[in-house]
Write a protein that holds these residues in place. Structure first.
Motif, PDB file in Angstrom:
ATOM      1  N   ARG A 184     -43.837 -11.620 -11.978  1.00 50.18           N
ATOM      2  CA  ARG A 184     -43.639 -10.464 -11.095  1.00 50.18           C
ATOM      3  C   ARG A 184     -42.269  -9.832 -11.314  1.00 50.18           C
ATOM      4  N   TYR A 185     -41.243 -10.655 -11.520  1.00 50.19           N
ATOM      5  CA  TYR A 185     -39.910 -10.089 -11.757  1.00 50.19           C
ATOM      6  C   TYR A 185     -39.821  -9.436 -13.128  1.00 50.19           C
ATOM      7  N   ARG A 186     -40.468 -10.005 -14.143  1.00 48.57           N
ATOM      8  CA  ARG A 186     -40.490  -9.338 -15.447  1.00 48.57           C
ATOM      9  C   ARG A 186     -41.207  -7.992 -15.334  1.00 48.57           C
ATOM     10  N   ARG A 187     -42.286  -7.971 -14.562  1.00 46.71           N
ATOM     11  CA  ARG A 187     -43.029  -6.721 -14.371  1.00 46.71           C
ATOM     12  C   ARG A 187     -42.184  -5.706 -13.613  1.00 46.71           C
ATOM     13  N   THR A 188     -41.458  -6.143 -12.594  1.00 44.07           N
ATOM     14  CA  THR A 188     -40.600  -5.230 -11.853  1.00 44.07           C
ATOM     15  C   THR A 188     -39.545  -4.605 -12.762  1.00 44.07           C
ATOM     16  N   ASP A 189     -38.949  -5.416 -13.619  1.00 47.61           N
ATOM     17  CA  ASP A 189     -37.962  -4.918 -14.576  1.00 47.61           C
ATOM     18  C   ASP A 189     -38.574  -3.822 -15.445  1.00 47.61           C
TER      19      ASP A 189
ATOM     20  N   ALA B 232     -50.263 -12.553 -10.653  1.00 47.34           N
ATOM     21  CA  ALA B 232     -49.076 -12.882 -11.448  1.00 47.34           C
ATOM     22  C   ALA B 232     -48.202 -13.868 -10.685  1.00 47.34           C
ATOM     23  N   ASP B 233     -47.582 -14.809 -11.397  1.00 43.47           N
ATOM     24  CA  ASP B 233     -46.692 -15.757 -10.729  1.00 43.47           C
ATOM     25  C   ASP B 233     -45.325 -15.121 -10.494  1.00 43.47           C
ATOM     26  N   HIS B 234     -44.438 -15.882  -9.843  1.00 36.79           N
ATOM     27  CA  HIS B 234     -43.134 -15.357  -9.435  1.00 36.79           C
ATOM     28  C   HIS B 234     -42.350 -14.815 -10.620  1.00 36.79           C
ATOM     29  N   ALA B 235     -42.257 -15.566 -11.686  1.00 40.13           N
ATOM     30  CA  ALA B 235     -41.480 -15.140 -12.853  1.00 40.13           C
ATOM     31  C   ALA B 235     -42.071 -13.883 -13.477  1.00 40.13           C
TER      32      ALA B 235
ATOM     33  N   THR C 133     -40.481  -7.104  -4.861  1.00 41.68           N
ATOM     34  CA  THR C 133     -41.204  -7.743  -5.960  1.00 41.68           C
ATOM     35  C   THR C 133     -42.328  -8.630  -5.448  1.00 41.68           C
ATOM     36  N   GLY C 134     -42.140  -9.235  -4.280  1.00 41.93           N
ATOM     37  CA  GLY C 134     -43.181 -10.075  -3.687  1.00 41.93           C
ATOM     38  C   GLY C 134     -42.887 -11.549  -3.881  1.00 41.93           C
ATOM     39  N   GLY C 135     -42.736 -12.274  -2.786  1.00 43.53           N
ATOM     40  CA  GLY C 135     -42.380 -13.676  -2.887  1.00 43.53           C
ATOM     41  C   GLY C 135     -43.488 -14.647  -2.525  1.00 43.53           C
TER      42      GLY C 135
ATOM     43  N   ALA D 198     -40.544   1.092   1.161  1.00 40.45           N
ATOM     44  CA  ALA D 198     -40.801  -0.190   0.503  1.00 40.45           C
ATOM     45  C   ALA D 198     -41.993  -0.040  -0.429  1.00 40.45           C
ATOM     46  N   HIS D 199     -41.849  -0.552  -1.650  1.00 41.81           N
ATOM     47  CA  HIS D 199     -42.916  -0.416  -2.647  1.00 41.81           C
ATOM     48  C   HIS D 199     -42.974  -1.676  -3.494  1.00 41.81           C
ATOM     49  N   ARG D 200     -44.185  -2.189  -3.700  1.00 39.43           N
ATOM     50  CA  ARG D 200     -44.372  -3.357  -4.562  1.00 39.43           C
ATOM     51  C   ARG D 200     -44.853  -2.922  -5.941  1.00 39.43           C
ATOM     52  N   PRO D 201     -44.075  -3.151  -6.983  1.00 39.97           N
ATOM     53  CA  PRO D 201     -44.566  -2.852  -8.337  1.00 39.97           C
ATOM     54  C   PRO D 201     -45.787  -3.704  -8.668  1.00 39.97           C
ATOM     55  N   GLY D 202     -46.652  -3.121  -9.488  1.00 44.54           N
ATOM     56  CA  GLY D 202     -47.805  -3.882  -9.957  1.00 44.54           C
ATOM     57  C   GLY D 202     -49.142  -3.299  -9.576  1.00 44.54           C
TER      58      GLY D 202
END
Length: 365
Positions: A126-131, A121-124, A107-109, A75-79
Motif C-alpha cells: 500500500r505504501y509503495r502504491r501511495t508513492d 494489498a498488504d501494508h508494504a 494509505t490505510g492501516g 481524506a483520500h485513500r490511493p488505490g
C-alpha cells in the motif's frame, strides 16, 4: 510560526458517543456543521474517508456551496481511483472551492477495512502504491505534454489533463503514518505530516524522526486532538468521564463488550499502549477513550479550562507543531464551544508567546 486549525465535518450527525441518525447524506447538516466551523474561526474542515460513508468529494462540494471563506481538507485513500482521474477530480474540486483545497492522503492501516473496498494489498504494498500514486498525481498536474508511466501498480499511456489545480503551487498534501514506509513516502511528497495526539515526548521524537527522514526538506507538522473544556478543571474532568460512560454505553448497545480491541495500524496500537500506561499524560492529555475505542482515529483529549488546554497546545507548538486537527466528541456543540472559548484564547496566547510575553515551556500552571 502561524497556527492553523482544522475541524471535521460529516455527511450526517454522528459521534463516538451516539449512534448515527437520519439519512446517510444530509445536505442541511453538512452546511450547518461547516458554517459552525467558519463562524468559529477554524481555518479548514476535514472530510474523512470511511468505507461505509458518503463520498468525501461530494461532501466537500456541498460544504463549499455553503461556506465561502473556510478552506477544506479531503481524506483520500490511493488505490481505488486511478491517479490520473484523481488528479482531475481534485483539480476540479480545487476550482470549485477557488483554491481552498488540501489533500489528506490515507494509505490505510487496517487490512480488514481495506478489503471492504476490494483492496487486498498488504501494508508494504500500500505504501509503495501511495508513492507511485502521488508521483503520477503530481505529474498529471504539472506535465507540459502527454506522458507515459509504467510502474508496479500503474501503466499509463499518453496521460494529459486540461484542468490543473486552481492554486498556482498545486494542492497541498497532508500525510500521516507511524511506519518507516510512511516517513519515506512523506519525504518525497508531503507538505504537512500529521500525528495523532500523543504526549509531548513522543511527539517531539516523531517530529525529529520525520525531519531526519525528509533530509532537510521543509515540512510542517500537524497534531490531532479532541479537547474537552469547561469553566473549571473539575467540571472538565467530570465532562470527560461522562463522555467515556456514553461511549461505552453506545458500544454495549451495539452488542460490544464496551471496549474495542486495538487495531492493526501502528498508530492505533501506540494510542492503546499509552492508555494502558496511564489515563493521563503531561497533566491533561487524557487517553482513556483511546483505550475504549481501540486507538482508532483521533481519540485522545486535552482536558481542562480553555486556558489550560490552549497552553497545553502551545507546548506542542514549541516542538514544531503548526497545524492542529480538532474534532469534537459532541460535534456541533463542541465546535461552537471551541470557536467561542478556545480558539480566540489560543491565538491570543500564541501572539503573546511570539512577543515573549508568555511562556508555556513548563507543564506547571
Amino acid at each position: 510560526m502561524s497556527i492553523h486549525i482544522t475541524g471535521m465535518i460529516w455527511a450526517r450527525p454522528t459521534s463516538d458517543l451516539d449512534a448515527p441518525s437520519g439519512p446517510a447524506f444530509q445536505p442541511d447538516f453538512i452546511e450547518r456543521i461547516t458554517l459552525a466551523h467558519e463562524v468559529g474561526g477554524f481555518d479548514r474542515v476535514l472530510a474523512g474517508y470511511w468505507t461505509n460513508a458518503a463520498d468525501g468529494f461530494l461532501v466537500l462540494a456541498q460544504a463549499a456551496a455553503a461556506a465561502k471563506r473556510i478552506h477544506f481538507l479531503l481524506a483520500h485513500r490511493p488505490g481505488f481511483v486511478s491517479p490520473t482521474l484523481a488528479a482531475r477530480k481534485l483539480a476540479t474540486l480545487d476550482h470549485l472551492t477557488r483554491g481552498r483545497l488540501a489533500l489528506h492522503v490515507i494509505t490505510g492501516g487496517e487490512d480488514i477495512d481495506q478489503r471492504k473496498d476490494g483492496d487486498h494489498a498488504d501494508h508494504a504494498a500500500r505504501y509503495r502504491r501511495t508513492d507511485e500514486f502521488l508521483t503520477v498525481l503530481r505529474q498529471t498536474w504539472t506535465s507540459d505534454r502527454p506522458f507515459d508511466h509504467q510502474g508496479e501498480f500503474y501503466d499509463i499511456r499518453q496521460a494529459w489533463s486540461d484542468i490543473r489545480p486552481f492554486q498556482p503551487g498545486g494542492i497541498p498534501v497532508f500525510f500521516g503514518g507511524a511506519s518507516d514506509s510512511a516517513v519515506q513516502v512523506a519525504a518525497k511528497h508531503a507538505d504537512v505530516y500529521a500525528f495523532f495526539g500523543e504526549p509531548l515526548a513522543e511527539t517531539r521524537a516523531a517530529v525529529e524522526r520525520v525531519r531526519a527522514g525528509v533530509g532537510g526538506r521543509e515540512i510542517a507538522f500537524s497534531w490531532s486532538n479532541r479537547p474537552i473544556i469547561a469553566a473549571t478543571e473539575k467540571q472538565a474532568w467530570e465532562k470527560a468521564h461522562h463522555y467515556r460512560e456514553r461511549a461505552i454505553a453506545k458500544l454495549k448497545a451495539a452488542g460490544d463488550a464496551g471496549l474495542i480491541p486495538a487495531g492493526q495500524a501502528i498508530n492505533s496500537q501506540r494510542l492503546v499502549s499509552l492508555a494502558q500506561r496511564a489515563d493521563v499524560h503531561d497533566e491533561r492529555l487524557w487517553t482513556a477513550l483511546a483505550g475504549v475505542l481501540g486507538g482508532r482515529g483521533n481519540s485522545t483529549a486535552l482536558v481542562g479550562t480553555p486556558e489550560q488546554v490552549a497552553r497545553a497546545m502551545l507546548r506542542y507548538r514549541q516542538i514544531g507543531i503548526s497545524h492542529y486537527i480538532l474534532r469534537g466528541w459532541d460535534p456541533l456543540p463542541d465546535v461552537t464551544q471551541y470557536g467561542r472559548e478556545l480558539l480566540p484564547l489560543l491565538h491570543e496566547l500564541a501572539d503573546a508567546q511570539d512577543r515573549g510575553r508568555v511562556s508555556v515551556a513548563t507543564a506547571a500552571e
